[in-house]
Design a protein around this motif. Structure first.
Motif, PDB file in Angstrom:
ATOM      1  N   THR A 265       0.828  -1.194   0.000  1.00 16.59           N
ATOM      2  CA  THR A 265       0.000   0.000   0.000  1.00 16.59           C
ATOM      3  C   THR A 265       0.868   1.251   0.000  1.00 16.59           C
ATOM      4  OG1 THR A 265      -1.681  -1.194   1.249  1.00 16.59           O
ATOM      5  CG2 THR A 265      -1.827   1.207   1.254  1.00 16.59           C
ATOM      6  N   PRO A 266       0.569   2.236  -0.834  1.00 18.07           N
ATOM      7  CA  PRO A 266       1.401   3.447  -0.896  1.00 18.07           C
ATOM      8  C   PRO A 266       1.476   4.175   0.445  1.00 18.07           C
ATOM      9  CG  PRO A 266      -0.123   3.376  -2.757  1.00 18.07           C
ATOM     10  CD  PRO A 266      -0.524   2.270  -1.826  1.00 18.07           C
ATOM     11  N   PRO A 267       2.642   4.654   0.841  1.00 20.37           N
ATOM     12  CA  PRO A 267       2.789   5.456   2.067  1.00 20.37           C
ATOM     13  C   PRO A 267       2.342   6.887   1.784  1.00 20.37           C
ATOM     14  CG  PRO A 267       4.919   5.213   1.024  1.00 20.37           C
ATOM     15  CD  PRO A 267       3.943   4.437   0.177  1.00 20.37           C
ATOM     16  N   VAL A 268       1.065   7.141   1.927  1.00 20.90           N
ATOM     17  CA  VAL A 268       0.444   8.369   1.429  1.00 20.90           C
ATOM     18  C   VAL A 268       1.087   9.634   2.013  1.00 20.90           C
ATOM     19  CG1 VAL A 268      -1.709   9.690   1.419  1.00 20.90           C
ATOM     20  CG2 VAL A 268      -1.736   7.246   0.891  1.00 20.90           C
ATOM     21  N   ILE A 269       1.299   9.667   3.319  1.00 26.53           N
ATOM     22  CA  ILE A 269       1.842  10.877   3.941  1.00 26.53           C
ATOM     23  C   ILE A 269       3.277  11.114   3.478  1.00 26.53           C
ATOM     24  CG2 ILE A 269       2.391  11.972   6.147  1.00 26.53           C
ATOM     25  CD1 ILE A 269       0.083  10.281   7.351  1.00 26.53           C
ATOM     26  N   ALA A 270       4.067  10.058   3.413  1.00 24.73           N
ATOM     27  CA  ALA A 270       5.443  10.186   2.942  1.00 24.73           C
ATOM     28  C   ALA A 270       5.486  10.624   1.481  1.00 24.73           C
ATOM     29  CB  ALA A 270       6.191   8.870   3.120  1.00 24.73           C
ATOM     30  N   LEU A 271       4.590  10.101   0.666  1.00 24.23           N
ATOM     31  CA  LEU A 271       4.544  10.489  -0.736  1.00 24.23           C
ATOM     32  C   LEU A 271       4.125  11.952  -0.899  1.00 24.23           C
ATOM     33  CD1 LEU A 271       3.085   7.272  -2.379  1.00 24.23           C
ATOM     34  CD2 LEU A 271       5.234   8.388  -3.012  1.00 24.23           C
ATOM     35  N   ALA A 272       3.264  12.425  -0.011  1.00 23.36           N
ATOM     36  CA  ALA A 272       2.870  13.834  -0.053  1.00 23.36           C
ATOM     37  C   ALA A 272       4.066  14.734   0.231  1.00 23.36           C
ATOM     38  CB  ALA A 272       1.753  14.101   0.954  1.00 23.36           C
ATOM     39  N   ALA A 273       4.869  14.367   1.235  1.00 23.58           N
ATOM     40  CA  ALA A 273       6.066  15.141   1.550  1.00 23.58           C
ATOM     41  C   ALA A 273       7.042  15.127   0.383  1.00 23.58           C
ATOM     42  CB  ALA A 273       6.731  14.590   2.809  1.00 23.58           C
ATOM     43  N   LEU A 274       7.244  13.963  -0.225  1.00 23.11           N
ATOM     44  CA  LEU A 274       8.147  13.845  -1.360  1.00 23.11           C
ATOM     45  C   LEU A 274       7.650  14.661  -2.545  1.00 23.11           C
ATOM     46  CD1 LEU A 274      10.487  12.635  -2.965  1.00 23.11           C
ATOM     47  CD2 LEU A 274       9.110  10.557  -3.283  1.00 23.11           C
ATOM     48  N   ASP A 275       6.369  14.599  -2.813  1.00 24.60           N
ATOM     49  CA  ASP A 275       5.800  15.351  -3.931  1.00 24.60           C
ATOM     50  C   ASP A 275       6.050  16.849  -3.746  1.00 24.60           C
ATOM     51  OD1 ASP A 275       4.416  15.546  -6.369  1.00 24.60           O
ATOM     52  OD2 ASP A 275       2.520  15.921  -5.346  1.00 24.60           O
ATOM     53  N   ALA A 276       5.857  17.339  -2.524  1.00 23.55           N
ATOM     54  CA  ALA A 276       6.118  18.753  -2.247  1.00 23.55           C
ATOM     55  C   ALA A 276       7.600  19.071  -2.394  1.00 23.55           C
ATOM     56  CB  ALA A 276       5.636  19.102  -0.839  1.00 23.55           C
ATOM     57  N   ALA A 277       8.462  18.155  -1.953  1.00 23.44           N
ATOM     58  CA  ALA A 277       9.906  18.371  -2.073  1.00 23.44           C
ATOM     59  C   ALA A 277      10.332  18.487  -3.529  1.00 23.44           C
ATOM     60  CB  ALA A 277      10.664  17.233  -1.393  1.00 23.44           C
ATOM     61  N   LEU A 278       9.672  17.753  -4.396  1.00 22.40           N
ATOM     62  CA  LEU A 278      10.037  17.777  -5.812  1.00 22.40           C
ATOM     63  C   LEU A 278       9.657  19.086  -6.488  1.00 22.40           C
ATOM     64  CD1 LEU A 278       9.088  14.104  -6.748  1.00 22.40           C
ATOM     65  CD2 LEU A 278      11.399  15.066  -6.576  1.00 22.40           C
ATOM     66  N   ASP A 279       8.797  19.887  -5.846  1.00 31.49           N
ATOM     67  CA  ASP A 279       8.458  21.196  -6.416  1.00 31.49           C
ATOM     68  C   ASP A 279       9.702  22.058  -6.590  1.00 31.49           C
ATOM     69  OD1 ASP A 279       5.796  20.488  -6.392  1.00 31.49           O
ATOM     70  OD2 ASP A 279       5.259  21.701  -4.648  1.00 31.49           O
ATOM     71  N   VAL A 280      10.678  21.892  -5.699  1.00 32.76           N
ATOM     72  CA  VAL A 280      11.911  22.689  -5.775  1.00 32.76           C
ATOM     73  C   VAL A 280      12.583  22.519  -7.125  1.00 32.76           C
ATOM     74  CG1 VAL A 280      14.213  23.012  -4.767  1.00 32.76           C
ATOM     75  CG2 VAL A 280      12.256  22.558  -3.280  1.00 32.76           C
ATOM     76  N   TRP A 281      12.475  21.318  -7.697  1.00 34.49           N
ATOM     77  CA  TRP A 281      13.212  20.999  -8.923  1.00 34.49           C
ATOM     78  C   TRP A 281      12.571  21.557 -10.190  1.00 34.49           C
ATOM     79  CZ3 TRP A 281      17.935  19.098  -8.384  1.00 34.49           C
ATOM     80  CH2 TRP A 281      18.253  18.489  -7.167  1.00 34.49           C
ATOM     81  N   ASP A 282      11.360  22.074 -10.073  1.00 36.35           N
ATOM     82  CA  ASP A 282      10.662  22.540 -11.276  1.00 36.35           C
ATOM     83  C   ASP A 282      11.416  23.663 -11.990  1.00 36.35           C
ATOM     84  OD1 ASP A 282       8.697  20.686 -10.894  1.00 36.35           O
ATOM     85  OD2 ASP A 282       7.253  22.070  -9.987  1.00 36.35           O
ATOM     86  N   GLY A 283      12.155  24.484 -11.247  1.00 34.57           N
ATOM     87  CA  GLY A 283      12.902  25.566 -11.885  1.00 34.57           C
ATOM     88  C   GLY A 283      14.399  25.359 -11.879  1.00 34.57           C
ATOM     89  N   VAL A 284      14.820  24.126 -11.724  1.00 32.67           N
ATOM     90  CA  VAL A 284      16.251  23.840 -11.582  1.00 32.67           C
ATOM     91  C   VAL A 284      16.787  23.115 -12.812  1.00 32.67           C
ATOM     92  CG1 VAL A 284      17.947  22.494 -10.261  1.00 32.67           C
ATOM     93  CG2 VAL A 284      16.177  23.795  -9.064  1.00 32.67           C
ATOM     94  N   ASP A 285      17.930  23.556 -13.295  1.00 33.13           N
ATOM     95  CA  ASP A 285      18.626  22.907 -14.409  1.00 33.13           C
ATOM     96  C   ASP A 285      19.719  22.010 -13.820  1.00 33.13           C
ATOM     97  OD1 ASP A 285      20.427  22.279 -16.514  1.00 33.13           O
ATOM     98  OD2 ASP A 285      19.841  24.073 -17.623  1.00 33.13           O
ATOM     99  N   MET A 286      19.657  20.713 -14.107  1.00 27.29           N
ATOM    100  CA  MET A 286      20.631  19.787 -13.534  1.00 27.29           C
ATOM    101  C   MET A 286      22.052  20.094 -13.987  1.00 27.29           C
ATOM    102  SD  MET A 286      19.340  17.874 -11.280  1.00 27.29           S
ATOM    103  CE  MET A 286      20.908  17.035 -11.059  1.00 27.29           C
TER     104      MET A 286
END
Length: 397
Positions: free
Chosen positions: A265-286
């Motif tokens: 079963t997906p770890p919903v709360i942990a996935l929510a935190a991760l999803d928010a953390a990935l917002d940082v990368w939307d404007g980042v060039d690797m």
């Protein structure tokens, strides 16, 4: 150009702390606080079990997987998130071995993270078909690839030294010998540009609590090359990897594509935190991240070698041959690191003698590098590390 001043403001780092341990646990993204609170109150609290449909909990693993895919050079629909990295290693390795039933060798290197080797040993024992794990020195991997090898299982960036394998070259050599590849990106994803599709990698796995800043215990991801997605055998046939979980069939039918690699079963709360953390990368060039990371690491090496001659460089000197970390050796590395942490410079220690420092341009700049070296010099010059409490090993080093 990536605005690293803007990204720095998106993390909560305590005042007076220079945080050089994002290669072990990324700091808290500010956005994750609000997102987790909303998941707890508005979704779980307000919608109860309805949240599986109305809040999109059921599709989180592939939605978040697609966001990670962009950072590791993978196409949409080829990455799914959930479970732990150890489980994902087991799944990927088992699927890879099933593709080469006539071969018996799993090739890895002696610098690989222990859990990857442990999972290989356990799988070999479970299968009971005479497989062997062969771990050679990192620089001997290419020469060891041969027609007896079923799977090449490597961590791209060595967790101790930061040594970087050439994924494209080793994958090409492996494929030429009929070998299936499994890459562990635990110290690569979010640290440097990765091109799974371009390199032709067969499988890849990784954690999300390091450079992706998903939080302690954040779920892992697995990549399956699209050419294998419909044939890869999921050794752990959990109900979430079933073609129709809520049909409650008595027998397992693998899901479509990479979905079959879901287990529990997906770890919903942990996935929510991760999803928010990935917002940082939307404007980042690797490419910007990589260029800046190399510059910061190079500066750190230069300053440490000039001011702290008691330390021995353990990482490759050439920035293109290492990940986003620098390691130094010292016989009393653990105590030195405790003294640093006590003074607000947080890195970590890896046995037997390595002080490890991670450099993440999202929130680390030149000022932090210079400040960290100044504290390190004070600790070494003054013998400040030689206190009984600094020598006493904690459960987590």
């Amino acid at each position: 150009m990536t605005d690293f001043q803007a990204t720095r403001a998106r993390f909560r780092i305590p005042d007076g702390v220079i945080y050089l341990d994002g290669n072990s646990l990324g700091p808290l993204p500010v956005a994750a606080e609000e997102r987790v609170a909303r998941t707890l109150t508005a979704e779980w609290g307000g919608q109860l079990i309805r949240g599986w449909n109305s809040a999109g909990w059921m599709v989180q693993p592939r939605v978040v997987g697609d966001r990670i895919a962009r950072l590791i050079g993978a196409p949409a629909g080829s990455v799914v998130v959930g479970d732990t990295l150890s489980i994902k290693v087991y799944q990927a390795l088992a699927a890879a071995l099933a593709m080469r039933p006539d071969r018996s060798v799993i090739l890895s290197d002696s610098g690989n993270f222990p859990t990857d080797l442990y999972m290989a040993e356990g799988l070999i024992e479970t299968l009971g078909r005479g497989h062997v794990l062969k771990a050679v020195a990192p620089e001997e991997v290419e020469a060891a690839i041969g027609e007896d090898v079923a799977v090449l299982m490597l961590t791209e960036v060595d967790y101790r030294t930061g040594r970087l394998h050439d994924m494209a070259a080793l994958t090409a050599k492996a494929h030429a010998a009929g070998v299936v590849t499994v890459w562990d990106l635990a110290h690569s994803a979010g640290a440097l540009p990765v091109d799974l599709a371009g390199s032709g990698a067969d499988f890849a796995v990784g954690c999300t609590y390091k450079y992706l800043n998903g939080g302690p215990g954040a779920p892992a991801f697995i990549y399956v090359a699209p050419r294998h997605a419909r044939s890869a055998r999921p050794a752990l046939s959990g109900w979430m990897g079933h073609e129709a979980p809520f049909a409650f069939d008595p027998s397992y039918r693998p899901g479509e594509g990479v979905e079959r690699m879901r287990v529990g079963t997906p770890p919903v709360i942990a996935l929510a935190a991760l999803d928010a953390a990935l917002d940082v990368w939307d404007g980042v060039d690797m490419a910007d991240v990589r260029r800046t990371s190399i510059a910061l690491c190079d500066l750190f090496i230069e300053l440490v070698e000039a001011q702290c001659p008691a330390l021995e460089l353990a990482s490759p000197r050439d920035g293109t041959r290492r990940g986003s970390q620098v390691s130094f050796r010292h016989p009393h590395g653990y105590a030195i690191m405790q003294a640093l942490i006590d003074r607000g410079v947080i890195g970590d220690f890896r046995a037997p003698d390595i002080l490890r420092f991670g450099f993440t341009p999202l929130y680390i700049g030149e000022a932090e590098v210079r400040g960290a070296v100044a504290v390190l010099k004070q600790v070494l010059d003054g013998g400040l590390w030689d206190r009984p409490d600094y020598h006493r090993k904690a459960a987590v080093t």
